[in-house]
Write a protein that holds these residues in place. Sequence first.
Motif, PDB file in Angstrom:
ATOM      1  N   LEU A 261      -5.436  32.135  10.178  1.00  0.00           N
ATOM      2  CA  LEU A 261      -5.657  31.279  11.637  1.00  0.00           C
ATOM      3  C   LEU A 261      -7.142  31.930  11.926  1.00  0.00           C
ATOM      4  CD1 LEU A 261      -2.321  31.250  13.069  1.00  0.00           C
ATOM      5  CD2 LEU A 261      -3.498  29.334  12.046  1.00  0.00           C
ATOM      6  N   SER A 262      -7.295  33.232  11.976  1.00  0.00           N
ATOM      7  CA  SER A 262      -8.595  33.691  12.213  1.00  0.00           C
ATOM      8  C   SER A 262      -8.621  35.091  11.638  1.00  0.00           C
ATOM      9  CB  SER A 262      -8.567  33.885  13.866  1.00  0.00           C
ATOM     10  OG  SER A 262      -7.839  34.846  14.055  1.00  0.00           O
ATOM     11  N   PRO A 263      -9.713  35.756  11.747  1.00  0.00           N
ATOM     12  CA  PRO A 263      -9.643  37.370  10.983  1.00  0.00           C
ATOM     13  C   PRO A 263      -8.598  38.070  11.602  1.00  0.00           C
ATOM     14  CG  PRO A 263     -11.910  36.426  11.468  1.00  0.00           C
ATOM     15  CD  PRO A 263     -11.165  35.300  12.370  1.00  0.00           C
TER      16      PRO A 263
ATOM     17  N   GLY B 163      -9.761  28.645   8.351  1.00  0.00           N
ATOM     18  CA  GLY B 163     -10.261  27.662   9.272  1.00  0.00           C
ATOM     19  C   GLY B 163      -9.003  26.445   9.381  1.00  0.00           C
ATOM     20  N   ALA B 164      -7.683  26.848   8.792  1.00  0.00           N
ATOM     21  CA  ALA B 164      -6.959  25.781   9.068  1.00  0.00           C
ATOM     22  C   ALA B 164      -6.236  25.938  10.697  1.00  0.00           C
ATOM     23  CB  ALA B 164      -5.600  26.086   8.393  1.00  0.00           C
ATOM     24  N   GLY B 165      -5.921  24.822  11.101  1.00  0.00           N
ATOM     25  CA  GLY B 165      -5.436  24.553  12.435  1.00  0.00           C
ATOM     26  C   GLY B 165      -3.982  25.462  12.569  1.00  0.00           C
ATOM     27  N   GLU B 166      -3.648  25.822  13.614  1.00  0.00           N
ATOM     28  CA  GLU B 166      -2.231  26.162  13.909  1.00  0.00           C
ATOM     29  C   GLU B 166      -1.153  25.299  13.403  1.00  0.00           C
ATOM     30  OE1 GLU B 166       0.530  28.535  17.013  1.00  0.00           O
ATOM     31  OE2 GLU B 166      -1.735  28.283  17.613  1.00  0.00           O
ATOM     32  N   GLN B 167      -1.230  24.070  13.843  1.00  0.00           N
ATOM     33  CA  GLN B 167      -0.255  23.053  13.629  1.00  0.00           C
ATOM     34  C   GLN B 167      -0.157  22.787  12.098  1.00  0.00           C
ATOM     35  OE1 GLN B 167       1.929  22.131  15.828  1.00  0.00           O
ATOM     36  NE2 GLN B 167       1.047  23.635  17.147  1.00  0.00           N
ATOM     37  N   GLU B 168      -1.465  22.647  11.438  1.00  0.00           N
ATOM     38  CA  GLU B 168      -1.353  22.558   9.956  1.00  0.00           C
ATOM     39  C   GLU B 168      -0.855  23.460   9.522  1.00  0.00           C
ATOM     40  OE1 GLU B 168      -4.802  22.089   6.571  1.00  0.00           O
ATOM     41  OE2 GLU B 168      -5.520  22.124   8.496  1.00  0.00           O
ATOM     42  N   VAL B 169      -0.991  24.583   9.657  1.00  0.00           N
ATOM     43  CA  VAL B 169      -0.297  26.245   8.950  1.00  0.00           C
ATOM     44  C   VAL B 169       1.064  25.825   9.253  1.00  0.00           C
ATOM     45  CG1 VAL B 169      -0.115  28.384   9.098  1.00  0.00           C
ATOM     46  CG2 VAL B 169      -2.295  27.367   8.966  1.00  0.00           C
TER      47      VAL B 169
ATOM     48  N   ARG C 136       4.021  36.508  12.214  1.00  0.00           N
ATOM     49  CA  ARG C 136       2.937  36.168  12.675  1.00  0.00           C
ATOM     50  C   ARG C 136       2.126  37.581  13.025  1.00  0.00           C
ATOM     51  NH1 ARG C 136       0.864  31.380  16.259  1.00  0.00           N
ATOM     52  NH2 ARG C 136      -1.448  31.506  16.223  1.00  0.00           N
ATOM     53  N   LEU C 137       1.137  38.000  12.308  1.00  0.00           N
ATOM     54  CA  LEU C 137       0.441  39.283  11.982  1.00  0.00           C
ATOM     55  C   LEU C 137      -0.625  39.162  13.106  1.00  0.00           C
ATOM     56  CD1 LEU C 137       0.893  39.699   8.363  1.00  0.00           C
ATOM     57  CD2 LEU C 137       2.497  40.167  10.077  1.00  0.00           C
ATOM     58  N   ARG C 138      -0.629  39.831  14.153  1.00  0.00           N
ATOM     59  CA  ARG C 138      -1.923  39.574  14.941  1.00  0.00           C
ATOM     60  C   ARG C 138      -2.784  41.184  15.041  1.00  0.00           C
ATOM     61  NH1 ARG C 138       1.761  36.096  18.005  1.00  0.00           N
ATOM     62  NH2 ARG C 138       0.635  34.015  18.605  1.00  0.00           N
ATOM     63  N   GLY C 139      -3.871  41.180  14.634  1.00  0.00           N
ATOM     64  CA  GLY C 139      -4.663  42.175  14.406  1.00  0.00           C
ATOM     65  C   GLY C 139      -5.334  42.219  13.304  1.00  0.00           C
ATOM     66  N   PRO C 140      -6.195  43.259  12.944  1.00  0.00           N
ATOM     67  CA  PRO C 140      -7.130  43.481  11.773  1.00  0.00           C
ATOM     68  C   PRO C 140      -6.256  43.805  10.635  1.00  0.00           C
ATOM     69  CG  PRO C 140      -7.391  45.551  13.005  1.00  0.00           C
ATOM     70  CD  PRO C 140      -6.534  44.543  13.958  1.00  0.00           C
ATOM     71  N   LEU C 141      -6.033  42.643   9.754  1.00  0.00           N
ATOM     72  CA  LEU C 141      -5.018  42.684   8.587  1.00  0.00           C
ATOM     73  C   LEU C 141      -5.754  43.252   7.390  1.00  0.00           C
ATOM     74  CD1 LEU C 141      -2.365  42.249   7.093  1.00  0.00           C
ATOM     75  CD2 LEU C 141      -3.005  39.937   6.894  1.00  0.00           C
TER      76      LEU C 141
END
Length: 435
Positions: A123-125, A91-97, A36-41
């Motif tokens: 999941l988000s930007p 826009g995909a939800g976390e559970q869906e992903v 899981r990559l958190r931050g500006p990718l």
Amino acid sequence: MAETREFAASIGQRLLWLMDRYRGSAGALNEPMTWRLRGPLDIGALSAAVDALIERHESLRTAFLMRDNQLLQVIKPPASAGLAPETVCSGAGEQEVLAALEAETGSRIDIGEGPLRIRLWRLSPTDHILCLNIHHLAMDRRSATVIADELAMLYSGAALPPSGWQYAAWAEWQRDRMSGARLAELRHAWTERLQHVQVPALRQVSEAAAETGPEPDCVLGERQVSGLQRLAADVSAGLFAVTLAMFFALIWARTGVREPAVASVFDGRDRPEVADTVGFFEHLVLLRASVRADQPMTDLIAAAQAEIDFAAANGLPLHLLPPAAARLGGPDGARRIDDVVFSHIVCLDEPVEFSGLRLDHVPVSLERTEERFGLRVLFAEYPGQLVGMFHCAPKVMPSWAAGFGGVFSRLADELVERPSATVGRTTLGAGLRRV
């Protein structure tokens, strides 16, 4: 323009390919790496890093083909992995992903096309999940570390050192080494060593009995681990030798088998040129012991270390043993030599650092161990902690393994307190013999 090249598969790849065909489930040989990559990718930089990694390591673009009863590595020229915006599900939800991730890692990789599938979910930007789903024919445990480290360096724009051998070059070297007089010498040495050993018996049980079997996992804490490490150092051994000796003692105590043998997974990177090469180098070797009630546990540990050293220096894969040595006897007849597998791995658990991003590993469920072996015992060594895990094939529950976790934990305490104890004077000999 680069062309596709063909080479014979390695010895280990041939066996693994057969296991995939006849003993594997849909995703049994998938080795997914998920973060899981958190931050500006920077998707452009990530795409370029993935492409550079695939270009650097031929194994990541190697398909497999059976022709005239020979398994071939088909090395394709470098090409973009296609990590394009359309692979990002906005826009995909976390559970869906997470459900999509489980489906991806659980589905078979068509090794005839290639060993690698890459997925990136948005999941988000500032929140993404990346999955490199790689077939085991193209990688092993060490390869995962190499891939993670080099991908992080490439993403940050760092230059990588020159690469060593490609996997196909090592496979050719191994074939030459495991042939002719050298192969005959190894087979003779191993046949001599295996004359009297026995593989512990596995028995079939009902599904209900299997489901209500023992809770075998155990966790040894810092005090126990540090004590076992001191014990190992006193006899010039490693922690692997300690856990192996404890397992041999358990087999003796529960079955009466005095010369037990178990298979174990070894890293076959026996050339410095392949230290950082991505590929499948692991193979199974056989480890055996001679156990007596009056034997000090320290002697059994030292003997286990000698056995590990011999296997490392004379690593003949199990399936290259002569037919007469490939099925070891027991009181009720011959058994497969890979029915029982014991492994010990070191997990440094070092975080992967991507420039400007926080990375977390995403766990995925992979029900695969029981598809390969009848029984597998795995000890994972972390800083200050030792975790033992026990996996049985469906409907297999050896009675001698009951209470595995508790037995190992008590035995560890005893060895720390009384390192000079003999096998028969431990918890094993005192209360658990011949169950």
